[in-house]
Design a protein around this motif. Structure first.
Motif, PDB file in Angstrom:
ATOM      1  N   MET A   1       0.807  -1.209   0.000  1.00 16.45           N
ATOM      2  CA  MET A   1       0.000   0.000   0.000  1.00 16.45           C
ATOM      3  C   MET A   1       0.842   1.261   0.000  1.00 16.45           C
ATOM      4  N   ASP A   2       1.976   1.186   0.633  1.00 18.48           N
ATOM      5  CA  ASP A   2       2.830   2.364   0.705  1.00 18.48           C
ATOM      6  C   ASP A   2       4.211   1.924   1.171  1.00 18.48           C
ATOM      7  N   PHE A   3       5.142   2.888   1.186  1.00 23.07           N
ATOM      8  CA  PHE A   3       6.480   2.645   1.719  1.00 23.07           C
ATOM      9  C   PHE A   3       6.550   3.293   3.093  1.00 23.07           C
ATOM     10  N   ARG A   5       9.072   3.354   6.908  1.00 23.39           N
ATOM     11  CA  ARG A   5      10.308   2.907   7.558  1.00 23.39           C
ATOM     12  C   ARG A   5      10.000   2.154   8.853  1.00 23.39           C
ATOM     13  N   PHE A  29       4.726  -4.976   7.567  1.00 22.03           N
ATOM     14  CA  PHE A  29       5.629  -5.144   6.436  1.00 22.03           C
ATOM     15  C   PHE A  29       5.235  -6.392   5.654  1.00 22.03           C
ATOM     16  N   THR A  31       6.451  -8.845   1.980  1.00 18.92           N
ATOM     17  CA  THR A  31       7.650  -9.199   1.230  1.00 18.92           C
ATOM     18  C   THR A  31       7.726  -8.402  -0.072  1.00 18.92           C
ATOM     19  N   ASP A  32       8.923  -8.428  -0.666  1.00 13.42           N
ATOM     20  CA  ASP A  32       9.118  -7.724  -1.934  1.00 13.42           C
ATOM     21  C   ASP A  32       8.286  -8.334  -3.052  1.00 13.42           C
ATOM     22  N   THR A  34       5.198  -9.108  -2.878  1.00 10.29           N
ATOM     23  CA  THR A  34       3.789  -8.748  -2.764  1.00 10.29           C
ATOM     24  C   THR A  34       3.462  -7.681  -3.796  1.00 10.29           C
ATOM     25  N   MET A  37      -0.804  -2.045  -4.821  1.00  7.52           N
ATOM     26  CA  MET A  37      -2.194  -1.747  -5.096  1.00  7.52           C
ATOM     27  C   MET A  37      -2.353  -1.441  -6.587  1.00  7.52           C
ATOM     28  N   PRO A  38      -3.402  -1.928  -7.212  1.00 10.22           N
ATOM     29  CA  PRO A  38      -3.558  -1.684  -8.653  1.00 10.22           C
ATOM     30  C   PRO A  38      -4.069  -0.287  -8.980  1.00 10.22           C
ATOM     31  N   ALA A  40      -4.760   4.027  -7.259  1.00  9.50           N
ATOM     32  CA  ALA A  40      -4.496   4.986  -6.191  1.00  9.50           C
ATOM     33  C   ALA A  40      -5.554   4.821  -5.100  1.00  9.50           C
ATOM     34  N   HIS A  41      -5.203   5.185  -3.895  1.00 11.96           N
ATOM     35  CA  HIS A  41      -6.133   5.006  -2.786  1.00 11.96           C
ATOM     36  C   HIS A  41      -5.907   6.100  -1.755  1.00 11.96           C
ATOM     37  N   TRP A  44      -3.091   5.958   2.484  1.00 17.10           N
ATOM     38  CA  TRP A  44      -1.639   5.953   2.462  1.00 17.10           C
ATOM     39  C   TRP A  44      -1.094   6.471   3.795  1.00 17.10           C
ATOM     40  N   SER A  45       0.191   6.280   3.954  1.00 12.02           N
ATOM     41  CA  SER A  45       0.812   6.683   5.209  1.00 12.02           C
ATOM     42  C   SER A  45       1.017   8.191   5.204  1.00 12.02           C
TER      43      SER A  45
ATOM     44  N   GLN B  67      -5.160  11.198  -2.890  1.00  9.21           N
ATOM     45  CA  GLN B  67      -4.938   9.832  -3.309  1.00  9.21           C
ATOM     46  C   GLN B  67      -3.442   9.621  -3.461  1.00  9.21           C
ATOM     47  N   SER B  68      -3.037   8.379  -3.272  1.00  3.73           N
ATOM     48  CA  SER B  68      -1.621   8.044  -3.407  1.00  3.73           C
ATOM     49  C   SER B  68      -1.485   6.735  -4.146  1.00  3.73           C
ATOM     50  N   SER B  70       1.713   3.927  -5.270  1.00  2.00           N
ATOM     51  CA  SER B  70       3.124   3.594  -5.153  1.00  2.00           C
ATOM     52  C   SER B  70       3.417   2.324  -5.946  1.00  2.00           C
ATOM     53  N   GLN B  72       6.724  -0.656  -6.772  1.00  2.00           N
ATOM     54  CA  GLN B  72       8.082  -1.168  -6.567  1.00  2.00           C
ATOM     55  C   GLN B  72       8.707  -1.477  -7.912  1.00  2.00           C
TER      56      GLN B  72
END
Lengths: 261, 301
Positions: A1-3, A5, A29, A31-32, A34, A37-38, A40-41, A44-45, B67-68, B70, B72
């Protein structure tokens, strides 16, 4: 969903028609592998944009962020059918972008979990120890709690319930273990595979009958008709019984079984 | 709608981010998948050390519809700067401070990390000299972001950009509940402090108001008939805090595009690349025992 730390818990608004209602939102957290999200939502953090928080926004509030270790709240399935840790996606695009409505239907959960069925099924959690001990004391009577002797895992698959001879039979095959030596009701020294049959009606308790099947595929007659009932419906049955030799097989559907000789 | 773009990098055990803004960029998903094209992503990282990876990006619309999105990138984008001799970074990694100018106004300093040690050499005069390939790579990065529509965010005070100053409102107490804080002022709030605008607080007493934002969005003005502004802030224990030395003024954000940049030291058509200084840092976590540069402050409750 987001990055992020550091993982944390913060109150969030989930309903666009109930701006005063919040609930804790816990970041974990993944795994890489995963997939993201398809679309925008709005969830987010807001650690990244702490000066952009609005009181009536769906998503995180300005409340305190309590640090969490990042461990998921329930065991995650490790690898999906494509080698990707696809955890599933609950909710529509509109719900993710604008918030849910309080009148939206709530998905069912997987049996014995709090995980919605729109998520991939989490791995089964073995149930042993105190619960099995308690069932021993209540149901079998003759058996003493002897945890740790042997554990078997049985997959919980409702598809194994079939209609036979006027009743529903839910079968859970214990085929990973053979009881060598003299089986409970045979003196011929055959090696038996113990198959457990729970004859139950869909909505109420029923008797349990324990059958034995030899290596030729022949079923013996019922061994020691149930000393206990199947409680609840077939999918959530809890039962225990004793064999003439005094052994007990206990547990719930999909759980780990403790078998004592 | 203003959009914020954050690029995430990693180099072995370290990670950092670089931030860009756009005045209006449309759907944030398109920002990542179209504006931040494969070519742009490569230019963001190719001039760095080979073990520096662009691992992901997030775009956030920071207007009224927040909206956000992201994504990888895995190991697809990494540095291509040739390393002579060693194959891994030593205990120090080379970074630089880059000054990025807006077309007409504004300057942003970016901390560019994960460079190749071999790209910076100290001259006999004691000056750190970047290699030609590093200068070219940095210029390509800035120009690629410029063409993709990304630029700076600058704070404009006073918000009208003119020479007249808006009056400062003296803050009396800060009261609040679990969702917001009301900053009560001596005088009623009038233009240019408006709802959905931004205000800046001078010298917040962080001992009394831990984590109080120096810049915040205005949720409401003169809430409930009381003079002041309402912002999103969780007031600990919900007890009013008197603040003697805080003032509130209206500010505004502007999102200027950045000027074209030339790798050459001098140019008649573009701004020269401005590298203010180089530095070296130990690998590992950059702030001692603190875990990275998270903006949220963790406190025991």
């Amino acid at each position: 969903m987001d990055f992020i730390r550091s993982a944390y818990v913060v109150d969030a608004r989930f309903y666009r028609d109930l701006p005063d209602v919040t609930a804790p939102m816990q970041w974990s957290f993944v795994t890489d592998k995963t997939p993201g999200m398809p679309f925008a939502h709005a969830f987010w953090s807001k650690t990244w944009d702490i000066d952009e928080i609005d009181d009536d926004d769906v998503g995180e509030t300005a409340g305190p962020r309590t640090w969490k270790g990042g461990t998921p709240p329930f065991p995650l399935p490790l690898v999906g059918p494509l080698g990707i840790d696809d955890l599933g996606l609950c909710g529509s695009k509109e719900q993710w972008q604008l918030g849910a409505l309080s009148t939206d239907p709530v998905p069912d959960v997987w049996p014995n979990t709090q995980v919605k069925r729109c998520c991939r099924r989490p791995p089964e959690i073995d149930r042993g120890g105190v619960k099995i001990g308690a069932i021993l004391a209540n149901q079998c009577g003759q058996c003493a709690a002897m945890p740790g002797l042997l554990f078997l895992s049985i997959a919980a698959d409702p598809g194994q319930c079939t209609f036979m001879d006027g009743t529903y039979l839910c079968r859970w095959k214990v085929d990973a273990w053979y009881w060598t030596g003299v089986p409970p009701n045979s003196a011929d020294g055959k090696t038996w595979t113990f198959r457990l049959f729970c004859a139950s009606t869909p909505d109420e308790s029923a008797s349990l009958q324990w059958y034995a099947q030899d290596t030729d595929g022949n079923f013996g007659s019922a061994i020691n008709p149930a000393a206990a009932d199947c409680l609840g419906n077939a999918l959530g049955a809890v039962w225990g019984f004793s064999s003439p030799s005094g052994g007990c097989i206990l547990g719930t559907l999909g759980s780990t079984w403790l078998v004592s000789p | 709608m203003p959009t914020k773009l954050v690029l995430f990098y990693s180099q072995q055990q370290r990670g950092w981010s670089e931030t860009w803004y756009a005045a209006s960029a449309g759907d944030v998903r398109n920002v990542i998948q179209s504006a931040l094209s494969d070519s742009v992503r490569s230019k963001c990282v190719s001039f760095r050390h080979p073990l520096t990876y662009l691992i992901g990006a997030r775009a956030t619309a920071i207007g009224t519809a927040k909206q956000s999105y992201s994504e990888q990138f895995g190991n697809a984008y990494h540095g291509l700067s040739l390393t002579v001799g060693q194959s891994t970074p030593d205990v120090a990694s080379t970074d630089c401070v880059l000054a990025v100018d807006g077309i007409q106004t504004g300057r942003k300093r970016m901390y560019i990390r994960g460079l190749n040690d071999d790209d910076v050499k100290r001259s006999s005069d004691g000056e750190d000299v970047p290699s030609a390939s590093l200068r070219t790579g940095l210029a390509n990065y800035l120009n690629a972001m410029r063409i993709a529509g990304f630029g700076l965010r600058i704070l404009v005070q006073p918000p009208n950009g003119g020479l007249s100053w808006t009056s400062c409102l003296r803050v009396i107490p800060v009261t609040g509940d679990a969702s917001h804080a009301d900053v009560i002022t001596n005088d009623a709030v009038v233009n240019p402090i408006v709802k959905n605008g931004y205000v800046r607080f001078s010298r917040p007493p962080f001992n009394d108001l831990p984590g109080f934002p120096t810049t915040a969005k205005v949720i409401d003005v003169n809430p409930g008939g009381n003079n002041g502004v309402r912002i999103s802030y969780f007031l600990r224990e919900q007890a009013p805090v008197s603040t003697k030395y805080m003032q509130v003024t209206a500010v505004a954000y502007d999102y200027p595009a950045i000027a074209a940049v030339s790798a050459a030291a001098t140019s008649t058509v573009s701004n020269p690349l401005i590298i203010e200084r180089f530095s070296e840092h130990k690998t590992g976590r950059p702030f001692g025992l603190l875990r990275g540069r998270a903006r949220s402050k963790v406190r025991a409750l």
